[in-house]
Structures are given as structure tokens and as C-alpha cells.
Design an enzyme around this catalytic site. Structure first.
Site, PDB file in Angstrom:
ATOM      1  N   ASP A  96      -0.943 -72.363 -33.441  1.00  0.00           N
ATOM      2  CA  ASP A  96      -0.438 -70.950 -34.344  1.00  0.00           C
ATOM      3  C   ASP A  96      -1.811 -70.153 -34.296  1.00  0.00           C
ATOM      4  O   ASP A  96      -2.775 -70.218 -35.324  1.00  0.00           O
ATOM      5  CB  ASP A  96      -0.176 -71.680 -35.878  1.00  0.00           C
ATOM      6  CG  ASP A  96       0.669 -71.566 -36.661  1.00  0.00           C
ATOM      7  OD1 ASP A  96       1.200 -69.681 -36.268  1.00  0.00           O
ATOM      8  OD2 ASP A  96       1.836 -71.866 -36.783  1.00  0.00           O
ATOM      9  N   ASP A 197       2.070 -65.373 -35.562  1.00  0.00           N
ATOM     10  CA  ASP A 197       3.042 -65.745 -37.220  1.00  0.00           C
ATOM     11  C   ASP A 197       2.814 -64.396 -37.228  1.00  0.00           C
ATOM     12  O   ASP A 197       2.083 -63.373 -36.837  1.00  0.00           O
ATOM     13  CB  ASP A 197       1.795 -66.397 -37.971  1.00  0.00           C
ATOM     14  CG  ASP A 197       2.145 -66.273 -39.525  1.00  0.00           C
ATOM     15  OD1 ASP A 197       3.036 -66.783 -39.333  1.00  0.00           O
ATOM     16  OD2 ASP A 197       1.638 -65.480 -39.865  1.00  0.00           O
ATOM     17  N   GLU A 250       6.838 -65.084 -34.143  1.00  0.00           N
ATOM     18  CA  GLU A 250       7.500 -65.398 -35.431  1.00  0.00           C
ATOM     19  C   GLU A 250       8.302 -64.031 -35.975  1.00  0.00           C
ATOM     20  O   GLU A 250       6.603 -63.399 -35.626  1.00  0.00           O
ATOM     21  CB  GLU A 250       6.758 -66.134 -36.241  1.00  0.00           C
ATOM     22  CG  GLU A 250       7.979 -66.235 -38.114  1.00  0.00           C
ATOM     23  CD  GLU A 250       7.108 -66.311 -39.115  1.00  0.00           C
ATOM     24  OE1 GLU A 250       7.448 -66.851 -40.278  1.00  0.00           O
ATOM     25  OE2 GLU A 250       5.929 -65.928 -38.821  1.00  0.00           O
ATOM     26  N   HIS A 324       8.123 -75.793 -41.654  1.00  0.00           N
ATOM     27  CA  HIS A 324       7.466 -76.117 -42.160  1.00  0.00           C
ATOM     28  C   HIS A 324       7.939 -75.697 -43.444  1.00  0.00           C
ATOM     29  O   HIS A 324       7.612 -75.517 -44.849  1.00  0.00           O
ATOM     30  CB  HIS A 324       6.576 -76.124 -42.348  1.00  0.00           C
ATOM     31  CG  HIS A 324       5.287 -74.902 -41.605  1.00  0.00           C
ATOM     32  ND1 HIS A 324       6.239 -74.008 -40.419  1.00  0.00           N
ATOM     33  CD2 HIS A 324       5.057 -73.432 -42.232  1.00  0.00           C
ATOM     34  CE1 HIS A 324       5.982 -73.557 -40.625  1.00  0.00           C
ATOM     35  NE2 HIS A 324       4.837 -72.100 -41.726  1.00  0.00           N
ATOM     36  N   ASP A 325       8.645 -74.069 -43.653  1.00  0.00           N
ATOM     37  CA  ASP A 325       9.355 -73.419 -44.569  1.00  0.00           C
ATOM     38  C   ASP A 325      10.926 -73.414 -45.240  1.00  0.00           C
ATOM     39  O   ASP A 325      10.556 -72.620 -45.813  1.00  0.00           O
ATOM     40  CB  ASP A 325       9.119 -71.755 -44.249  1.00  0.00           C
ATOM     41  CG  ASP A 325       7.592 -71.254 -43.909  1.00  0.00           C
ATOM     42  OD1 ASP A 325       6.980 -71.660 -44.602  1.00  0.00           O
ATOM     43  OD2 ASP A 325       6.908 -70.218 -43.566  1.00  0.00           O
TER      44      ASP A 325
END
Length: 558
Positions: A96, A197, A250, A324-325
Site C-alpha cells: 500500500d 491510496d 484507489e 478494511h474500511d
């Protein structure tokens, strides 16, 4: 050329995967300890959430050192051993990259605070307006103004996210070189996958202006044309040198046209894109902290629109339900109480047989569901705790506010992996950083011994690797107005002739039976059943197909 269509990527949230040293926090050595399980998954690459040095104000997305492992997770030697262990089972590593912003504890920001003009140019530093107000009226995505006082100076720094996450100024070529250096460092460690990200908010203007409203404000810093230039440059100076590299961006509040450009092979930007429109169909009036049944019609429309247009334009989607969000998709779009297994398999079928690259979030493959917390004190996520206080301040009762946290908290999917039915779910011998619940019913040990969800995922993964219709086929929507069935066709074009090699996918998104009337062109056709979560074996299509609760079926025309 790399075939993204036959790849499947698994996401590991390191903090919650497995704790090897019993400090209650998952770590890199813990992942190595579970290499046999990872091998069983049969995936091609693992995306790891950040484990770099960080004060952890935003769970590692506030990076203070891009080049070192946070001691909470292990050492560089642990990471090198992890890469080597995964390589032995032919699994790649995706890291990431959080390059839109860095932690205010990063040495770049600290040197800027000390007056170093070189590093001050790394950030968006602006004076107050003549009337003393903030440089712009922009709002942070975490709430409050997007500007914070820059030390003891008269300047303010921009932070689109938490105030501990200072936005980097990508107009500065030195910043872009730093970004490429970070990627190249990890490339030298054997990494060939990178997830970027919120990369599409790097294109903020040099001249920042006030916004007119919340929606228009996003357009001032999201998907601006310069982002494509930045990505082309980063591609050329780093990961683009690896023919086997896999990258995903993302994309916040993005558009299909931009995503086609971001991911089209000829543009030399990224391999694929993450988009989130489909995960907001249970937001009431666009508000996350709300509880309302998901809008199936809207969900279906979004899938069809993105699949169809990305296919036509040559772009590439990352396909996913969970990360994860997000709270677990099984709670949002399935029935975890009455049809946990069937709805888990149906959801997997709907995503995995579409055009794109599927991502599986750890625990999804065993049908994990939201934790059964009874107190706000069980939650750790700062976003959830802030939202709870805000809901109370608006006059909502503690019971109603807590129900919303239970429904939408990011902690729902961050709970430790359920390895067995013990007190700490086999994750750690000591108290985990976040409490697991429900491991007596859902855990890896039981699933591998006598469950069916894991095996069903294995069938889907195997099909993607062996069936060209799935890995390279085109997408065509079917039964668009059906109130509970999401269906589509995958097909291969044979020059300009009629569609050849067709596959029909049917998924029932509800816990009640329904009947689908097949088009005449499908009737009486000989087929091969590729997968069925009710163990059907259809060899010939009739005029109608009855779908049972949460049934999924895929057949290939002979």
C-alpha cells in the site's frame, strides 16, 4: 502481455491476521506462520495494508517512514522472509503506497517546521486570507477544516484527511521523485504489486480557491487532468519497468471516463482501479451513518454501467465486496442469520464471474460477519467513535446511535481472523487489540473440516484461471428490470461473427424464490454447469429457471 483477468488477489490486514509474539497485534511473522493456509487459497498476490513506521492515527495510513517496518509488525528481515516464503508458493506481494500525504511526524514535515525551505515546498503551505480566515473553506474528509496552523508561523498546511496527515504537493518535481524512490526501494525488495491510496486527489491546483458547495469542492482536487500526467511519470520512472507489475489506484469520487484512462493499457498509468459507488447503496440520502435496506436496483445499475462502459472503453476494474474500511458485505447484501452460507456463495459468484480482477478480503472466504458488540467501548476505530459522539450531539439516543455504529463501523471487518473457536479465536494467546466474537460458529478450522464456503471460493478461483470466458470475455447485462435477480452474460467475440462461447450467470439477491423467463435464444440450448451453490447439474436450458433463496448458477453454452 500480463493477463489481469486470470489473477485473484487476497487482502491481508496485518494487524488482524495472526499474532506470532502474543502482544495482541498481528505481525509479519504471523503471516509467515500461516503460509500453509495462504497456499490453500490458490491466489496470485496479496495486498498488505500499510505496516510502515507510523504513529497509527489512521491505522498506518499516516506514514512517518516509507522505508522501514513499524516495530509493532516486525523487522525488515521479517519482511524479506515473508517475500521469500510467498515466492515459494508463487504468490506475489502488493504494498500500500500512501503518497498523497504523509504523517506530520515524517522528517520531511519536521524539517519544514524547522524552516528548511526545500521541504516547506513539499507541502501546501498558505497564509490566512486578508480577513484572517483560513486559506480556503475546504473541509477535511474526517471532519472540520482542511487547514491546520503550521507550527509557530503565520502559515497553514493542507490536510484533506486527519490533521496528522499533511498533503504533499505533487506540483513539486522533488515530491514526485520521492514517490518514485519509495516505489523503487520496495521493487528492489522483490515487490511487484502496488496499491496507491487516494491517488486521484493528488491533482490539486497550485492556486487553491474557495468551494461553492460540498459536491463542487471535490471537483477542485479530484480527478483533475494533471493526475494522469503524474501517473504516467510515476509509471515510467518506477513500476512500469516491470512487465509483470500489477498496480491498482484507489479512486475517490471518480468517473468512468477517468477510470478508463487510468487503467487502459495504452495509457501506461495503472493496471486497474478501485471504485466505491456500489458500496454506498445502503447510505440513506448519501449519509454513511444511516440504516436502510440496500437499493438493489441502484446496485445492479452501477454494476451494469461500470462493467459495460469499462469493457467498451478498454479499462479494467478491481472487483470486490469487502475491505478494511467496510462492514462485511454478508451483513449488508446477504442474510447472515438464515442463509449465511448460500448468500456468501451467491455474493462471491456475482463478483468473481464479472470482467475484472477479483479481490478477497481475509475472512470473506469463510463467511465472516460483523461482530456482536454490545458497548461502544468495544470499538477502537477513531472514525466510529467520532461519529458516535457526533450523533449524540445531534440529539440521537444512545441506543439508536450505537445501532448505526454496529451497522457501519470500519471495525466490523478489522476484527482478528477467526482461526479456531477458542477465546481469542486462535489469533493470539493474549487479549487481541480488537475483540473477536462469533468464532464458536465461524472459524477457519471448522470451515476447512466441514464447511463449503472456502471450497466454493476455490472453485471460483480455479474457473478464473482456466476459463477464458471469465478471464477475457466481454460483459452483457440481462434481466435489467428484474427486482431480485442480477444476471449477465460473458462472451468471446470471434472476429465480426455472432457471439461465440457464451456463459450465463444468474444470482438471486433475496431469501425468496423467483422464476426467470429465459430469452428464446437460450431455450433448449445444451449447456455445461460451471458452478452452482445448490449443486445443480443442468445440461439443457428450459424456458424458465427457478432460483431458490440466494441461489447462484453459471452455465456455459456448448
Amino acid at each position: 502481455m500480463l493477463n489481469l483477468g486470470n489473477k485473484v488477489i487476497y487482502q491481508i490486514y496485518p494487524k488482524s491476521f495472526y499474532d506470532s509474539n502474543n502482544d495482541g497485534i498481528g505481525d509479519l511473522r504471523g503471516i509467515i506462520n500461516k503460509i500453509d493456509y495462504i497456499s490453500k487459497l490458490n491466489v496470485d498476490m496479496i495486498w498488505f495494508n500499510p505496516f510502515f513506521v507510523s504513529p497509527q492515527n489512521d491505522n498506518g495510513y499516516d506514514i512517518a517512514d516509507y522505508y522501514n517496518i513499524d516495530p509493532k509488525f516486525g523487522t525488515m528481515a521479517d519482511f524479506e522472509d515473508l517475500v521469500a516464503a510467498l515466492k515459494k508458493i508463487n504468490v506475489g506481494v502488493m504494498l500500500d503506497m500512501v503518497l498523497n500525504h504523509c504523517s506530520t511526524e515524517h522528517e520531511w514535515f519536521q524539517k519544514a517546521l524547522d524552516g528548511n525551505q526545500k521541504y516547506q515546498k513539499y507541502f501546501y503551505l498558505r497564509p490566512a486570507k486578508k480577513d484572517g480566515s483560513l486559506p480556503t473553506n475546504w473541509q477535511s474528509k474526517f471532519g472540520g477544516p482542511a487547514w491546520e496552523k503550521f507550527g509557530k508561523t503565520d502559515l497553514y498546511y493542507l490536510h484533506l484527511y486527519d490533521k496528522s496527515q499533511a498533503d504533499l504537493d505533487w506540483h513539486n518535481p522533488d515530491v514526485r521523485k520521492e514517490a518514485a524512490s519509495v516505489v523503487n526501494f520496495w521493487r528492489s525488495k522483490g515487490v511487484q504489486g502496488f496499491r496507491f491510496d487516494v491517488i486521484n486527489v493528488t491533482g490539486k491546483s497550485e492556486q487553491l480557491v474557495n468551494s461553492e458547495n460540498k459536491i463542487q469542492e471535490k471537483s477542485l482536487y479530484t480527478d483533475t487532468p494533471v493526475v494522469h500526467e503524474y501517473l504516467k511519470e510515476l509509471n515510467q520512472s518506477s513500476f512500469g519497468k516491470d512487465p509483470e507489475s500489477i498496480t491498482v489506484g484507489e479512486m475517490s469520487s471518480t468517473s468512468i471516463s477517468n477510470c478508463i484512462e487510468y487503467s487502459h493499457p495504452e495509457q501506461n498509468e495503472l493496471s486497474m482501479v478501485f471504485t466505491f459507488h456500489h458500496l454506498k447503496v445502503d447510505y440513506q440520502n448519501g449519509e454513511k451513518w444511516s440504516k436502510t435496506p440496500f437499493d438493489f436496483k441502484k446496485l445492479k445499475h452501477l454494476f451494469i454501467e461500470w462493467q459495460t462502459q469499462m469493457d467498451r472503453g478498454g479499462g479494467w476494474n478491481a472487483l470486490f465486496w469487502n475491505n478494511h474500511d467496510q462492514p462485511w458485505a454478508l451483513n449488508r447484501f446477504g442474510d447472515p442469520v438464515h442463509y449465511r452460507v448460500k448468500s456468501a456463495e451467491m455474493l462471491a459468484t456475482a463478483i468473481h464471474l464479472m470482467r475484472g480482477t477479483p479481490y478477497i478480503y481475509m475472512g470473506e472466504e469463510i463467511g465472516m460477519t460483523d461482530p456482536n458488540y454490545q458497548s461502544i467501548h468495544d470499538y477502537v476505530d477513531i472514525e466510529s467513535l467520532n461519529a458516535y459522539r457526533k450523533l449524540l450531539s445531534k440529539g440521537m439516543s444512545s441506543e439508536d446511535a450505537f445501532e448505526l455504529i454496529q451497522t457501519k463501523s470500519r471495525d466490523n471487518s478489522r476484527v482478528p481472523m477467526h482461526w479456531d473457536n477458542s477465546l481469542n479465536a486462535g489469533f493470539s494467546q493474549n487479549k487481541p487489540w480488537l475483540r473477536p466474537t462469533g468464532q464458536d460458529v465461524i472459524n477457519v478450522k471448522d470451515e476447512l473440516e466441514h464447511g463449503e464456503i472456502f471450497n466454493y471460493y476455490q472453485k471460483l478461483i480455479s474457473m478464473r484461471k482456466t476459463e477464458k470466458l471469465i478471464s477475457t470475455g466481454h460483459f452483457k447485462s440481462l434481466f435489467e428490470n428484474d427486482p431480485q435477480v442480477f444476471a449477465y452474460e460473458r462472451y468471446l467475440k470471434n472476429n465480426d461473427q455472432e457471439n461465440q462461447n457464451q456463459m450465463l450467470v444468474l444470482t438471486n439477491f433475496y431469501g425468496k424464490k423467483t422464476t426467470v423467463n429465459l430469452p428464446r435464444a437460450y431455450q433448449d440450448k445444451a449447456v455445461k454447469t460451471l458452478i452452482s451453490n445448490y449443486n445443480l447439474d443442468i445440461t439443457k436450458l428450459a424456458k424458465k429457471i427457478e432460483l431458490r433463496p440466494y441461489e447462484a448458477l453459471a452455465v456455459k453454452f456448448k
